[in-house]
Design an enzyme around this catalytic site. Structure first.
Site, mmCIF file in Angstrom:
data_model
loop_
_atom_site.group_PDB
_atom_site.id
_atom_site.type_symbol
_atom_site.label_atom_id
_atom_site.label_comp_id
_atom_site.label_asym_id
_atom_site.label_seq_id
_atom_site.Cartn_x
_atom_site.Cartn_y
_atom_site.Cartn_z
ATOM 1 N N ARG A 136 45.591 37.864 45.794
ATOM 2 C CA ARG A 136 45.231 39.005 44.847
ATOM 3 C C ARG A 136 44.767 40.396 45.412
ATOM 4 N NH1 ARG A 136 41.156 37.095 40.854
ATOM 5 N NH2 ARG A 136 41.558 39.004 39.833
ATOM 6 N N GLU A 161 38.452 41.802 33.865
ATOM 7 C CA GLU A 161 39.166 42.549 35.010
ATOM 8 C C GLU A 161 40.678 42.052 34.916
ATOM 9 O OE1 GLU A 161 38.854 39.888 38.768
ATOM 10 O OE2 GLU A 161 36.839 39.219 37.784
#
Length: 167
Positions: free
Chosen positions: A137, A126
């Protein structure tokens, strides 16, 4: 009366055991399950980083470079050019092998949600797609498979789109 209480207790325990079994079966990959692998395609190799925040220190895993990856996932497809600019930046970072701005970029994605095709553990990685205005994030990610396929999730793994990259 005691017999009814025992029956109710037994039923409650049985419900708990079945419920726990269902939760565990949906949150763990089955190592004994069938491993589906894609056919190898011609091409060189590219690198996917495994989590580095500084230039020159990226660990890399070799991944076959696939000029055109077929969408065998059954998911809706989206052209890479239609993705948000931050997602296109992340795709470019993946193609270059980093360096990645977040320490979790390149970490194994376990596919607990089982929305992507089932693959052996460690198959997917990922990568964060920066979200303007977010102090962390954010929710957007790109998930890359070992054979070059990539998926975009705008909502932290609740849904995925298969990314069609042009040559």
């Amino acid at each position: 009366m005691r017999g009814i209480a025992r029956l109710l207790t037994l039923a409650a325990v049985l419900i708990l055991v079945v419920g726990l079994g269902m939760v565990l079966s949906t949150t763990q990959e089955n190592p004994a399950g069938p491993a589906v692998s894609a056919s190898p395609t011609a091409g060189g190799t590219s690198a996917i980083g495994t989590g580095s925040a500084s230039p020159g220190s990226a660990k890399t895993a070799t991944v076959p470079a696939v000029p055109e990856v077929a969408n065998t996932s059954g998911l809706e497809a989206v052209a890479a050019s239609s993705l948000p600019p931050e997602a296109r930046e992340t795709l470019a970072l993946i193609a270059r092998g980093g360096p990645y701005p977040y320490s979790r970029d390149g970490a194994v994605f376990s596919n607990f949600e089982r929305l992507l095709p089932r693959k052996p553990g460690g198959y997917y990685k990922e990568f964060t797609v920066r979200t303007p205005g977010e102090s962390d994030r954010g929710a957007r990610r790109i998930v890359a498979g070992e054979t070059g396929e990539k998926y975009y999730t705008p909502d932290h793994y609740e849904s995925f789109l298969f990314i069609v990259e042009s040559k």
